[in-house]
Design a protein around this motif. Structure first.
Motif, PDB file in Angstrom:
ATOM      1  N   GLN A  14       0.841  -1.217   0.000  1.00 52.64           N
ATOM      2  CA  GLN A  14       0.000   0.000   0.000  1.00 52.64           C
ATOM      3  C   GLN A  14       0.866   1.253   0.000  1.00 52.64           C
ATOM      4  OE1 GLN A  14      -3.167  -0.182   3.050  1.00 52.64           O
ATOM      5  NE2 GLN A  14      -2.919  -2.386   2.886  1.00 52.64           N
ATOM      6  N   GLY A  15       1.880   1.223  -0.866  1.00 51.50           N
ATOM      7  CA  GLY A  15       2.757   2.394  -0.975  1.00 51.50           C
ATOM      8  C   GLY A  15       1.938   3.598  -1.408  1.00 51.50           C
ATOM      9  N   ARG A  16       2.155   4.706  -0.753  1.00 49.90           N
ATOM     10  CA  ARG A  16       1.333   5.875  -1.087  1.00 49.90           C
ATOM     11  C   ARG A  16       2.190   7.086  -1.403  1.00 49.90           C
ATOM     12  NH1 ARG A  16       0.677   8.783   3.545  1.00 49.90           N
ATOM     13  NH2 ARG A  16       1.460   7.739   5.404  1.00 49.90           N
ATOM     14  N   MET A  47      12.520   1.825  -1.866  1.00 54.92           N
ATOM     15  CA  MET A  47      11.403   2.446  -1.147  1.00 54.92           C
ATOM     16  C   MET A  47      11.774   2.519   0.322  1.00 54.92           C
ATOM     17  SD  MET A  47       8.745   0.197  -3.241  1.00 54.92           S
ATOM     18  CE  MET A  47      10.063  -0.944  -3.392  1.00 54.92           C
ATOM     19  N   PHE A  48      11.811   3.705   0.833  1.00 58.45           N
ATOM     20  CA  PHE A  48      12.193   3.829   2.246  1.00 58.45           C
ATOM     21  C   PHE A  48      11.612   5.096   2.849  1.00 58.45           C
ATOM     22  CE2 PHE A  48      15.672   7.060   2.113  1.00 58.45           C
ATOM     23  CZ  PHE A  48      15.828   7.168   0.739  1.00 58.45           C
ATOM     24  N   SER A  49      11.591   5.100   4.172  1.00 62.34           N
ATOM     25  CA  SER A  49      11.152   6.280   4.923  1.00 62.34           C
ATOM     26  C   SER A  49      12.147   6.507   6.046  1.00 62.34           C
ATOM     27  CB  SER A  49       9.765   6.055   5.538  1.00 62.34           C
ATOM     28  OG  SER A  49       8.798   5.865   4.526  1.00 62.34           O
ATOM     29  N   ASN A  72       9.302  18.791  -4.823  1.00 66.40           N
ATOM     30  CA  ASN A  72      10.479  17.944  -4.586  1.00 66.40           C
ATOM     31  C   ASN A  72      10.534  16.704  -5.471  1.00 66.40           C
ATOM     32  OD1 ASN A  72       8.542  16.407  -3.386  1.00 66.40           O
ATOM     33  ND2 ASN A  72       9.093  16.945  -1.305  1.00 66.40           N
ATOM     34  N   ASP A  73       9.971  16.798  -6.676  1.00 68.08           N
ATOM     35  CA  ASP A  73      10.123  15.673  -7.607  1.00 68.08           C
ATOM     36  C   ASP A  73      11.501  15.739  -8.229  1.00 68.08           C
ATOM     37  OD1 ASP A  73       7.614  14.566  -7.321  1.00 68.08           O
ATOM     38  OD2 ASP A  73       6.728  15.728  -8.959  1.00 68.08           O
ATOM     39  N   VAL A  74      12.053  14.558  -8.520  1.00 71.45           N
ATOM     40  CA  VAL A  74      13.316  14.527  -9.268  1.00 71.45           C
ATOM     41  C   VAL A  74      12.997  13.918 -10.628  1.00 71.45           C
ATOM     42  CG1 VAL A  74      15.710  13.775  -9.290  1.00 71.45           C
ATOM     43  CG2 VAL A  74      14.574  14.194  -7.109  1.00 71.45           C
ATOM     44  N   GLU A  88      11.234  13.069 -17.107  1.00 70.25           N
ATOM     45  CA  GLU A  88      10.279  12.107 -16.551  1.00 70.25           C
ATOM     46  C   GLU A  88      10.629  11.826 -15.096  1.00 70.25           C
ATOM     47  OE1 GLU A  88       8.841   8.857 -19.463  1.00 70.25           O
ATOM     48  OE2 GLU A  88      10.959   9.192 -19.923  1.00 70.25           O
ATOM     49  N   LYS A  89       9.596  11.531 -14.313  1.00 74.47           N
ATOM     50  CA  LYS A  89       9.816  11.370 -12.875  1.00 74.47           C
ATOM     51  C   LYS A  89      10.573  10.067 -12.560  1.00 74.47           C
ATOM     52  CE  LYS A  89       6.892  11.409  -8.738  1.00 74.47           C
ATOM     53  NZ  LYS A  89       5.861  12.201  -8.070  1.00 74.47           N
ATOM     54  N   CYS A  90      11.656  10.183 -11.796  1.00 72.64           N
ATOM     55  CA  CYS A  90      12.369   8.966 -11.370  1.00 72.64           C
ATOM     56  C   CYS A  90      12.306   8.807  -9.853  1.00 72.64           C
ATOM     57  CB  CYS A  90      13.814   8.977 -11.857  1.00 72.64           C
ATOM     58  SG  CYS A  90      14.821  10.306 -11.193  1.00 72.64           S
ATOM     59  N   CYS A  91      11.779   9.809  -9.166  1.00 76.24           N
ATOM     60  CA  CYS A  91      11.729   9.744  -7.706  1.00 76.24           C
ATOM     61  C   CYS A  91      10.565  10.562  -7.184  1.00 76.24           C
ATOM     62  CB  CYS A  91      13.033  10.311  -7.147  1.00 76.24           C
ATOM     63  SG  CYS A  91      12.956  10.659  -5.395  1.00 76.24           S
ATOM     64  N   GLY A  92       9.877  10.037  -6.204  1.00 72.30           N
ATOM     65  CA  GLY A  92       8.814  10.787  -5.543  1.00 72.30           C
ATOM     66  C   GLY A  92       9.125  10.887  -4.053  1.00 72.30           C
ATOM     67  N   ILE A  93       8.767  12.013  -3.486  1.00 71.82           N
ATOM     68  CA  ILE A  93       9.061  12.251  -2.059  1.00 71.82           C
ATOM     69  C   ILE A  93       7.776  12.681  -1.356  1.00 71.82           C
ATOM     70  CG2 ILE A  93      10.418  13.633  -0.438  1.00 71.82           C
ATOM     71  CD1 ILE A  93      12.528  13.950  -2.640  1.00 71.82           C
ATOM     72  N   VAL A 107       9.866  11.316   6.229  1.00 73.46           N
ATOM     73  CA  VAL A 107      10.186  11.504   4.811  1.00 73.46           C
ATOM     74  C   VAL A 107      10.131  10.153   4.118  1.00 73.46           C
ATOM     75  CG1 VAL A 107      11.910  12.310   3.175  1.00 73.46           C
ATOM     76  CG2 VAL A 107      11.728  13.416   5.415  1.00 73.46           C
ATOM     77  N   GLY A 108       9.240   9.999   3.151  1.00 76.78           N
ATOM     78  CA  GLY A 108       9.126   8.744   2.391  1.00 76.78           C
ATOM     79  C   GLY A 108       9.651   8.986   0.986  1.00 76.78           C
ATOM     80  N   ILE A 109      10.531   8.112   0.543  1.00 76.89           N
ATOM     81  CA  ILE A 109      11.153   8.310  -0.772  1.00 76.89           C
ATOM     82  C   ILE A 109      11.027   7.029  -1.585  1.00 76.89           C
ATOM     83  CG2 ILE A 109      13.302   8.866  -1.985  1.00 76.89           C
ATOM     84  CD1 ILE A 109      14.173  10.543   0.345  1.00 76.89           C
ATOM     85  N   GLY A 110      10.559   7.180  -2.798  1.00 81.93           N
ATOM     86  CA  GLY A 110      10.502   6.060  -3.740  1.00 81.93           C
ATOM     87  C   GLY A 110      11.365   6.416  -4.936  1.00 81.93           C
ATOM     88  N   ILE A 111      12.320   5.547  -5.263  1.00 82.21           N
ATOM     89  CA  ILE A 111      13.204   5.830  -6.401  1.00 82.21           C
ATOM     90  C   ILE A 111      13.103   4.674  -7.392  1.00 82.21           C
ATOM     91  CG2 ILE A 111      15.590   6.282  -7.144  1.00 82.21           C
ATOM     92  CD1 ILE A 111      16.133   7.482  -4.377  1.00 82.21           C
TER      93      ILE A 111
HETATM   94  C1  BTN Z   1       4.896  11.158  -4.634  1.00 82.50           C
HETATM   95  O1  BTN Z   1       5.575  11.461  -5.617  1.00 82.50           O
HETATM   96  O2  BTN Z   1       3.655  11.300  -4.642  1.00 82.50           O
HETATM   97  C2  BTN Z   1       5.581  10.649  -3.404  1.00 82.50           C
HETATM   98  C3  BTN Z   1       5.821   9.174  -3.463  1.00 82.50           C
HETATM   99  C4  BTN Z   1       6.455   8.609  -2.198  1.00 82.50           C
HETATM  100  C5  BTN Z   1       6.577   7.102  -2.238  1.00 82.50           C
HETATM  101  C6  BTN Z   1       7.383   6.571  -1.086  1.00 82.50           C
HETATM  102  S1  BTN Z   1       7.865   4.884  -1.323  1.00 82.50           S
HETATM  103  C7  BTN Z   1       8.431   4.800   0.319  1.00 82.50           C
HETATM  104  C8  BTN Z   1       7.445   5.573   1.186  1.00 82.50           C
HETATM  105  N1  BTN Z   1       6.355   4.719   1.602  1.00 82.50           N
HETATM  106  C9  BTN Z   1       5.203   5.076   1.077  1.00 82.50           C
HETATM  107  O3  BTN Z   1       4.115   4.513   1.262  1.00 82.50           O
HETATM  108  N2  BTN Z   1       5.379   6.162   0.299  1.00 82.50           N
HETATM  109  C10 BTN Z   1       6.739   6.623   0.296  1.00 82.50           C
END
Ligand code: BTN
Length: 240
Positions: free
Chosen positions: A39-41, A56-58, A101-103, A108-113, A130-134
């Motif tokens: 349920q990554g969000r 995927m980390f926080s 804070n998108d990279v 194109e998006k390679c990382c979401g924060i 801080v949750g980061i998905g790369i």
């Molecule tokens: C976004 O661009 O909307 C932010 C995305 C953040 C995803 C990461 S993955 C690790 C952490 N756990 C989650 O459920 N979400 C963040």
């Protein structure tokens, strides 16, 4: 001040962000990493794709600064990720930052924060989650790009994690040392240019205009068609 990172690894979790937020353990420097998330969000309750081989980390920080500085912290975390990712691709000049804070890699998006916080009764940021998905090896079919597409070496998510945490530690120390203004300048050097046409989607509605820089807190200035200027503190933006 150095951060002592305390990394906990999981094969599968619902969301690293929720594990971190729901724990009562000491938080500064706590890092939760997972190979898979069910349920990554993302921001605005969007889902986050958990492709195999991605990172995927926080992690948690305890900045204890006034809540109005959260926009600066959000940009600084994006800058830290940007700087870390430069070491993993063959064309680092193609990485750019998009507010907040998108990279992006070649647009194109390679990382979401995802940044969430809890405030103390006196209005200070007690904890910053801080949750980061790369997208290291994979990107969703419909959007985004993986770092591996622009790298001639084999990428390990654990190496990317170490690089990001190293950059976060060093930029966060500078933030705490009163260097926010310089850090926002560095952020701007890697971001869209002043005058870039953008569409801004706050919680409701859409605004069109041109990017007109940042204020001292990291809010975005939007120059509207009638030349008036609007300050945006939270929204998604799209480069036109
Ligand atoms: C976004 O661009 O909307 C932010 C995305 C953040 C995803 C990461 S993955 C690790 C952490 N756990 C989650 O459920 N979400 C963040």
């Amino acid at each position: 001040m150095n951060i002592e990172w305390n990394i906990e690894r999981f094969e599968e979790v619902a969301s690293t962000q929720d594990i971190l937020k729901n724990s009562s353990a000491d938080s500064e420097g706590r890092v939760v990493v997972a190979d898979r998330q069910t349920q990554g969000r993302g921001r605005y309750a969007r889902q986050w794709f958990d492709g195999e081989g991605n990172l995927m980390f926080s992690f948690a920080l305890e900045p204890r600064c006034e809540a109005r500085f959260i926009g600066q912290l959000s940009l600084i975390i994006g800058l830290a990720v940007h700087n870390a990712l430069q070491g993993f691709i063959d064309t680092p000049e193609k990485l750019m930052l998009k507010w907040p804070n998108d990279v992006l890699l070649r647009g194109e998006k390679c990382c979401g924060i995802l940044i969430e916080s809890s405030l103390s009764s006196s209005g200070l940021i007690d904890k910053l989650f801080v949750g980061i998905g790369i997208n290291v090896l994979q990107a969703p079919d419909d959007m985004g790009v993986a770092l591996s597409r622009y790298s001639s070496s084999s990428l390990m998510p654990s190496d990317v994690l170490q690089a990001v945490l190293g950059q976060v530690e060093s930029l966060y120390a500078r933030f705490q040392n009163g260097e926010a203004e310089a850090l926002l300048h560095e952020w701007s050097a890697y971001a869209h240019e002043i005058g870039q046409p953008i569409e801004v989607k706050p919680h409701e509605g859409v605004l069109k205009g041109r990017y007109d820089g940042l204020d001292e807190l990291g809010n975005l200035y939007l120059r509207l068609e009638d030349e008036s200027r609007k300050t945006i503190s939270a929204a998604d933006i799209f480069l036109l």
